[in-house]
Write an enzyme that holds these catalytic residues in place. Structure first.
Site, PDB file in Angstrom:
ATOM      1  N   LYS A 129      45.644  26.360  41.329  1.00 33.59           N
ATOM      2  CA  LYS A 129      46.783  27.423  41.020  1.00 33.59           C
ATOM      3  C   LYS A 129      46.199  28.408  42.248  1.00 33.59           C
ATOM      4  O   LYS A 129      44.944  28.340  42.780  1.00 33.59           O
ATOM      5  CB  LYS A 129      46.574  28.276  39.812  1.00 33.59           C
ATOM      6  CG  LYS A 129      45.185  28.802  39.107  1.00 33.59           C
ATOM      7  CD  LYS A 129      44.779  30.199  39.977  1.00 33.59           C
ATOM      8  CE  LYS A 129      46.072  31.092  39.632  1.00 33.59           C
ATOM      9  NZ  LYS A 129      45.824  32.544  40.188  1.00 33.59           N
ATOM     10  N   ASN A 151      53.562  41.770  45.546  1.00 35.99           N
ATOM     11  CA  ASN A 151      52.399  42.681  45.481  1.00 35.99           C
ATOM     12  C   ASN A 151      52.339  44.019  45.421  1.00 35.99           C
ATOM     13  O   ASN A 151      51.243  44.555  44.609  1.00 35.99           O
ATOM     14  CB  ASN A 151      51.435  42.359  46.632  1.00 35.99           C
ATOM     15  CG  ASN A 151      50.810  40.896  46.682  1.00 35.99           C
ATOM     16  OD1 ASN A 151      49.866  40.477  45.946  1.00 35.99           O
ATOM     17  ND2 ASN A 151      51.434  40.054  47.457  1.00 35.99           N
ATOM     18  N   THR A 175      43.941  34.379  44.669  1.00 34.48           N
ATOM     19  CA  THR A 175      42.937  33.781  43.546  1.00 34.48           C
ATOM     20  C   THR A 175      43.200  32.559  43.473  1.00 34.48           C
ATOM     21  O   THR A 175      44.570  32.091  43.186  1.00 34.48           O
ATOM     22  CB  THR A 175      43.373  34.589  42.441  1.00 34.48           C
ATOM     23  OG1 THR A 175      43.143  36.004  42.464  1.00 34.48           O
ATOM     24  CG2 THR A 175      42.516  34.119  41.252  1.00 34.48           C
TER      25      THR A 175
END
Length: 405
Positions: free
Chosen positions: A178, A400, A189
């Site tokens: 992911k 974001n 991440t």
């Protein structure tokens, strides 16, 4: 919009490795956000982890425990449990202890993983309340569901499988990952889980995932931000009826290495293809370096340049921005008169200036494509490196800017 990334392929079950998914409602009610993975007794487990100094609490615990006996991996999304200090460590321990209690193993046999918003307390009670359902869901056939369960801002699940035969025995390697933003793994991440039913000594397994990640996960970048939570794990259950691999040599090891590296590469590139707001998948090839590090320095200077990334989004062949990035990469004694730059198969700059054969129409045609290769020839030696990245779009900024709202 994911670039060239379709539905999940068939993800072959790995004997001795089960996955279960449940909902804790960490960010949204009903969302599948807890994944439990169970390793057969006797499995070897290895991993590579973020080098970010503010590494998350689960990373600290997983690094401490990975060389011991590992039976369970516990992942939650929606909360990174990073920047949470000692209370964060205590929270990670609590979730591991609860899973250990429910499954009858020692707490040290549980490795925790988290991904999501940084700096917020881990909702321990919610996660604890979802564990039994995940345990009840454990199955070797749950790879696809787990790939969805570990997603955050990803738009599509990511996974692949490879199989090979050795002495008449089929060996399987399956992996999921992911990640879509805060991506420049350095072991953003980013989480990756790869399992095989081969039997591999832990020291050999550790070298295998380190080398595999170095050529795949450590060669991708979306925004240049290295996450606090990056982890990539490799599990060998030993269920295949073959001898244990105790050395990094021999036909069985080489076949396994190729399969693991192929899986690493495919799921790592899938992260880039699904980069937040990405409309282009970009390969940056740097050849002719005096050493590998200067090739990487040049590659990342190009891949991280906001000016180049926005030009890619606009399909604008602004080759001067590429030359500027190469020039500021910090390569000592760089002779610009030896540098050639290509967009796809089109030479746009030669010997440090615009190629005499280049036309804007040629450059624009390449930049209009979804998949673009920027090739830089340094003319200094024989070393090469390749990095994969994206463009930078309005949508990336929007995603974001609104991440916590």
């Amino acid at each position: 919009m994911a670039v060239g990334l379709g539905p999940l392929p068939a993800l072959h079950p790995v004997p001795g490795f089960e996955l279960g998914i449940s909902s804790a409602g960490i960010k949204r009610p009903g969302r599948k956000d807890v994944v439990v993975m169970r390793c057969a007794e006797g499995s070897s487990v290895a991993g590579v982890f973020t080098l970010n100094a503010f590494c998350a609490a689960p990373v600290i615990l997983a690094k401490q425990r990975v060389q011991g006996t590992v039976r369970y991996l516990l992942t939650n999304t929606g909360n990174a449990n990073a920047g949470t200090g000692e209370p964060g460590l205590a929270a990670a321990r609590r979730t591991c202890e609860k899973l250990a209690q429910l499954t009858g193993v020692d707490a040290s046999a549980v490795l925790p993983y988290s991904t999501g918003v940084i700096g917020e307390p881990l909702p321990v009670e919610k996660i604890e309340g979802a564990l039994q359902a995940a345990i009840d869901d454990l199955s070797v056939d749950n790879w696809a569901a787990a790939a969805t369960g570990i997603m955050t801002t990803d738009t599509l699940p990511k996974g692949t499988s490879r199989q090979f035969s050795h002495d008449g025995v089929t060996v399987t390697v399956t992996g999921i990952s992911k990640g879509a933003g805060m991506i420049r793994p350095n072991m953003a991440t980013m989480l990756g889980y790869i399992a095989t039913d081969a039997k591999v000594a832990q020291s050999v397994l550790q070298d295998l995932i380190r080398d595999g990640a170095n050529k795949s996960f450590n060669r991708i970048t979306i925004d240049g931000d290295t996450s606090t939570n990056d982890c990539c794990m490799l599990i060998a259950t030993g269920q295949a009826d073959l001898p244990e691999i105790t050395e990094a040599k021999g036909p069985l090891f080489e076949a396994l290495k190729k399969a693991v590296f192929d899986v690493c590469m495919e799921v790592a590139q899938a992260i880039v293809r699904d980069g937040e707001g990405a409309t282009k998948f970009v390969t940056v090839e740097v050849n002719g370096g005096g050493n590998h590090q200067e090739c990487l320095d040049v590659g990342y200077a190009v891949a991280h340049s906001p000016l180049i990334k926005t030009a890619l989004f606009a399909s604008d062949p602004n080759w001067g921005r590429i030359l500027a990035a190469v020039g500021r990469a910090g390569v000592p004694d760089l002779d610009v008169s030896k540098i050639d730059v290509f967009l796809g198969g089109v030479c746009i700059a030669s010997q440090g200036c615009r190629a005499t054969t280049y036309t804007e129409e040629q450059g624009s045609a390449v930049m209009a494509e979804e998949e673009i290769t920027i090739r830089i020839e340094l003319g200094r030696g024989d070393c090469s490196e390749t990095i994969w990245t994206t463009d930078l779009s309005h949508e990336y900024v929007k995603i974001n800017a609104e991440y916590r709202t």
